[in-house]
Motif scaffolding. Structure first.
Motif, PDB file in Angstrom:
ATOM      1  N   ASN A 120       0.946  -0.715   0.097  1.00 33.35           N
ATOM      2  CA  ASN A 120       0.102   0.441  -0.168  1.00 33.35           C
ATOM      3  C   ASN A 120       0.971   1.359  -0.227  1.00 33.35           C
ATOM      4  OD1 ASN A 120      -2.316  -1.234  -0.630  1.00 33.35           O
ATOM      5  ND2 ASN A 120      -2.112  -1.554   2.110  1.00 33.35           N
ATOM      6  N   LYS A 123      -0.967   4.061  -2.812  1.00 35.10           N
ATOM      7  CA  LYS A 123      -1.848   4.443  -2.221  1.00 35.10           C
ATOM      8  C   LYS A 123      -1.821   5.318  -0.997  1.00 35.10           C
ATOM      9  CE  LYS A 123      -5.281   2.536  -0.884  1.00 35.10           C
ATOM     10  NZ  LYS A 123      -6.203   1.267  -0.226  1.00 35.10           N
ATOM     11  N   GLU A 124      -0.931   4.724   0.103  1.00 39.18           N
ATOM     12  CA  GLU A 124      -0.969   5.641   1.004  1.00 39.18           C
ATOM     13  C   GLU A 124      -0.024   7.127   1.335  1.00 39.18           C
ATOM     14  OE1 GLU A 124      -0.947   4.083   5.036  1.00 39.18           O
ATOM     15  OE2 GLU A 124      -2.022   1.954   3.609  1.00 39.18           O
ATOM     16  N   PHE A 142       5.729   7.472   5.062  1.00 43.08           N
ATOM     17  CA  PHE A 142       4.791   6.501   4.616  1.00 43.08           C
ATOM     18  C   PHE A 142       5.219   5.270   5.434  1.00 43.08           C
ATOM     19  CE2 PHE A 142       4.634   2.073   2.822  1.00 43.08           C
ATOM     20  CZ  PHE A 142       2.806   1.821   3.394  1.00 43.08           C
ATOM     21  N   ASN A 146       4.397   3.696   9.470  1.00 44.26           N
ATOM     22  CA  ASN A 146       4.581   2.492   8.949  1.00 44.26           C
ATOM     23  C   ASN A 146       5.539   1.524   9.779  1.00 44.26           C
ATOM     24  OD1 ASN A 146       1.586   1.873   8.183  1.00 44.26           O
ATOM     25  ND2 ASN A 146       2.692   3.218   6.964  1.00 44.26           N
TER      26      ASN A 146
END
Ligand code: AMP
Ligand code: MN
Ligand code: MN
Ligand code: MN
Length: 278
Positions: A120, A123-124, A142, A146
């Motif tokens: 992801n 997208k993120e 990001f 994460n």
């Protein structure tokens, strides 16, 4: 050795990878004692109208700027355009092309990170960029959010750089084309943070010489985090090639105390400040 400068000609907003909106950025500049600010977002002029409106409100001078990605000798070099016409068709077309390249790169970065098990990311990171230009900084955010890295510094060692997961090289426009776009838009081209590209002295001299021959006018002599020796080095290049001197913090957010709005030393004596050219 830094003091509060009344001029800062390199800063980012949410139109690219900065934390503050253009209006918030102008307000913080004012609070820091900056009277002349250039907004120089990566490959976009989208923040300039809002910044101008805020500058009028605060009785400040806002210089229309941009930080353009360019490819030289297989490296990405950043060229700042200062005092540009933000309605220039040539410049707008250039930014559309650059943002297409950025979006294509973002997709590929996402695919490469997926291969090492990080899902992801595309997208993120796009969501973090919002309406602004997507940059590697958004991917860094990001990755830190994460827990794939503890800091941006770590991200730019372990990911997104040559030979590491998530690295994608981009065929940015060349130096001559980039400088020409700035000239057509009525602006002055300045080499951003010249010591950050890890060029040998020979290569850096070659860059400055080609830049000047293509119509480039200035070089950032003072940036957010440089020391006395670095300033002396670039001062000597500016003198040797007879180009003007710029100064700018490269402000992005509050996380980097060494790169805050207006936190800059003065341009050394004997150099021509870029603002004398407009
Ligand atoms: P891009 O123009 O998309 O390649 O992204 C470059 C941006 O990533 C820079 O303008 C910085 O905001 C950020 N960046 C690059 N290298 C580093 C680093 N070592 N530490 C923190 N941020 C970095
Ligand atoms: Mn940036
Ligand atoms: Mn830069
Ligand atoms: Mn910058």
């Amino acid at each position: 050795m830094s003091y509060q400068s009344t001029i800062d000609l390199h800063a980012h907003s949410t139109a690219s990878d900065g934390e503050l909106t253009p209006a918030e950025l102008v307000e913080m500049a004012m609070q820091n004692g900056v009277e002349t600010l250039a907004l120089t977002d990566h490959d976009t002029v989208a923040g300039l109208a809002d910044a101008q409106a805020a500058a009028i409100q605060h009785k400040m001078t806002l210089i229309n700027g941009i930080e353009l990605s360019t490819r030289w000798d297989n490296k990405t070099i950043h060229i700042i355009g200062l005092n540009i016409d933000d309605k220039s068709k040539t410049m707008l077309d250039a930014t559309i092309h650059l943002n297409q390249l950025r979006e294509e790169r973002a997709i590929k970065i996402g695919e490469k990170l997926e291969k090492v098990g990080i899902r992801n990311a595309y997208k993120e990171s796009m969501a973090l960029a919002g309406k602004g230009t997507v940059t590697r900084q958004h991917f860094a955010q990001f990755l830190v959010n994460n827990d794939h890295a503890k800091s941006y510094a770590e991200v730019f060692k372990r990911f997104l750089v040559n030979n590491k997961p998530g690295y994608v090289s981009v065929a940015w426009p060349g130096l001559a084309e980039t400088i020409n776009n700035i000239k057509v838009a009525g602006g002055i081209a300045v080499i951003a943070h010249p010591l950050r590209y890890r060029l040998t002295a020979t290569k850096l001299r070659k860059l400055i010489s080609e830049f000047k021959n293509s119509g480039g006018k200035g070089i950032e002599v003072v940036t957010g985090n440089n020391n006395k020796d670095e300033i002396t080095t670039v001062t000597n290049y500016a003198k040797r090639y007879d180009i003007a001197a710029s100064l700018g913090s490269d402000y992005h957010n509050s996380k980097t105390p060494w790169a805050q709005l207006g936190k800059l030393t003065t341009i050394p004596q004997g150099l021509t400040p870029v603002w004398e050219l407009w």
